[in-house]
Write an enzyme that holds these catalytic residues in place. Structure first.
Site, PDB file in Angstrom:
ATOM      1  N   ASP A 100      10.473  -1.528  -1.479  1.00 38.72           N
ATOM      2  CA  ASP A 100      11.744  -1.174  -2.111  1.00 38.72           C
ATOM      3  C   ASP A 100      11.565   0.034  -3.019  1.00 38.72           C
ATOM      4  OD1 ASP A 100      11.164  -2.009  -4.949  1.00 38.72           O
ATOM      5  OD2 ASP A 100      10.957  -3.981  -4.033  1.00 38.72           O
TER       6      ASP A 100
ATOM      7  N   ASN B 247       5.165  -3.142  -2.585  1.00 44.30           N
ATOM      8  CA  ASN B 247       6.568  -3.306  -2.223  1.00 44.30           C
ATOM      9  C   ASN B 247       7.094  -2.088  -1.470  1.00 44.30           C
ATOM     10  OD1 ASN B 247       6.400  -5.688  -3.636  1.00 44.30           O
ATOM     11  ND2 ASN B 247       7.308  -4.846  -5.500  1.00 44.30           N
TER      12      ASN B 247
ATOM     13  N   TYR C 111      14.982  -4.837   9.563  1.00 45.59           N
ATOM     14  CA  TYR C 111      14.819  -3.842   8.497  1.00 45.59           C
ATOM     15  C   TYR C 111      16.150  -3.257   8.044  1.00 45.59           C
ATOM     16  CZ  TYR C 111       9.843  -4.340   8.632  1.00 45.59           C
ATOM     17  OH  TYR C 111       8.586  -4.874   8.538  1.00 45.59           O
TER      18      TYR C 111
ATOM     19  N   HIS D  83       2.343   0.427   1.272  1.00 52.24           N
ATOM     20  CA  HIS D  83       2.872  -0.215   2.472  1.00 52.24           C
ATOM     21  C   HIS D  83       4.109   0.482   3.030  1.00 52.24           C
ATOM     22  CE1 HIS D  83       0.730  -4.222   1.299  1.00 52.24           C
ATOM     23  NE2 HIS D  83      -0.061  -3.393   1.936  1.00 52.24           N
TER      24      HIS D  83
ATOM     25  N   ASN E  10       1.701 -12.660 -13.955  1.00 50.31           N
ATOM     26  CA  ASN E  10       2.232 -13.292 -12.751  1.00 50.31           C
ATOM     27  C   ASN E  10       3.011 -14.546 -13.134  1.00 50.31           C
ATOM     28  OD1 ASN E  10       2.638 -13.381 -10.009  1.00 50.31           O
ATOM     29  ND2 ASN E  10       0.528 -13.922  -9.464  1.00 50.31           N
TER      30      ASN E  10
ATOM     31  N   THR F  29       1.741 -10.433  -7.702  1.00 55.06           N
ATOM     32  CA  THR F  29       1.165 -10.428  -6.364  1.00 55.06           C
ATOM     33  C   THR F  29       0.328 -11.674  -6.155  1.00 55.06           C
ATOM     34  OG1 THR F  29      -0.204  -9.165  -4.794  1.00 55.06           O
ATOM     35  CG2 THR F  29      -0.762  -8.987  -7.133  1.00 55.06           C
ATOM     36  N   SER F  30       0.283 -12.168  -4.935  1.00 62.27           N
ATOM     37  CA  SER F  30      -0.361 -13.451  -4.645  1.00 62.27           C
ATOM     38  C   SER F  30      -1.873 -13.373  -4.682  1.00 62.27           C
ATOM     39  CB  SER F  30       0.082 -13.957  -3.266  1.00 62.27           C
ATOM     40  OG  SER F  30      -0.362 -13.081  -2.243  1.00 62.27           O
TER      41      SER F  30
ATOM     42  N   CYS G 281       8.728   8.689  13.134  1.00 66.19           N
ATOM     43  CA  CYS G 281       8.746   8.857  14.585  1.00 66.19           C
ATOM     44  C   CYS G 281       7.426   8.347  15.152  1.00 66.19           C
ATOM     45  CB  CYS G 281       8.952  10.318  14.966  1.00 66.19           C
ATOM     46  SG  CYS G 281       8.884  10.602  16.760  1.00 66.19           S
TER      47      CYS G 281
ATOM     48  N   ARG H  59      17.045  -5.753   5.476  1.00 62.21           N
ATOM     49  CA  ARG H  59      16.248  -5.565   4.259  1.00 62.21           C
ATOM     50  C   ARG H  59      16.721  -4.338   3.488  1.00 62.21           C
ATOM     51  NH1 ARG H  59       9.960  -5.915   4.253  1.00 62.21           N
ATOM     52  NH2 ARG H  59      10.467  -6.339   2.082  1.00 62.21           N
TER      53      ARG H  59
END
Length: 230
Positions: free
Chosen positions: A91, A89, A52, A106, A198, A173-174, A114, A55
């Protein structure tokens, strides 16, 4: 008209942030079971933080593209109702493009959590598992990211928006990761029309009422321009 927009990795791909399926992307150098599950974090928290931290650096070096900017214009300037943006996402490119409000289902790379007391705070560029929590001082720092097997954030609010929307739009998105993969069907049941923007047709179980395919930086600004002319 109330519009709910769901964005996925495809909207940020042209900014240099890889999707799950990129051949040579960051994800391909790690096993998702090791870096994106609670069990992986319990086994090797240092590896998870290494992933991460990488990322976070990748995100910091990226810039919003014209698709992000177009959605920011739509949310700020749509006079015909409410525009709600939900993203899978982690980001912050929507925010950096000027979007006033984004629902991160997400979690966010820019936030730390924490694992001991649940306190959240802005994440530094580099994090370690033994960083003390600012609230309780426990060495239990983790990224504020929803991992596989964990429940996404803000689901009650998202359900309310889907139940009240007139148009649901899925961007980049898939269509095969739940619960987000079921949003189009929820909106359809509530009476909304559905639109897919898409790169290629998604794996959605039910077809959208309308679909436009191509690079997000082209098809999203074109669609937004049409909506703002209404």
């Amino acid at each position: 008209m109330n519009i709910v927009i769901l964005t996925g990795a495809g909207i940020s791909a042209e900014s240099g942030l890889g999707t799950f399926r990129d051949k040579d992307g960051l994800w391909t150098r790690y096993d998702l079971n090791d870096v994106a599950t609670p069990e992986g974090f319990a086994r090797d928290p240092a590896l998870v933080h290494e992933f991460y931290n990488a990322r976070r650096a990748n995100c910091r070096d990226a810039a919003p593209n014209s698709a992000h900017a177009a959605l920011a214009r739509l949310q700020r300037g749509f006079a015909g109702g409410r525009v709600s943006i939900v993203t899978q996402n982690v980001d912050d490119l929507h925010e950096r493009a000027g979007t006033p409000e984004v629902i991160h289902m997400h979690g966010e790379l820019a936030r730390a959590l924490c694992a001991a007391c649940g306190h959240r705070w802005p994440a530094p560029d580099v994090m370690a598992h033994d960083d003390p929590c600012p609230a309780c001082a426990a060495p239990a720092t983790r990224p504020d990211i929803v991992w596989f097997g964990e429940f996404p954030y803000h689901m009650d609010r998202i359900a309310e928006l889907l139940a009240a929307c007139d148009l649901f739009v899925s961007i980049g998105t898939s269509g095969n990761v739940y619960p987000a993969a079921g949003f189009a069907e929820e909106a359809r049941i509530a009476g909304a029309r559905t639109l897919e923007l898409n790169l290629e047709p998604s794996e959605a179980r039910l077809p959208f009422d309308e679909a436009r395919h191509g690079p997000a930086t082209r098809i999203v600004p074109d669609w937004v321009q049409q909506m703002l002319r209404r």
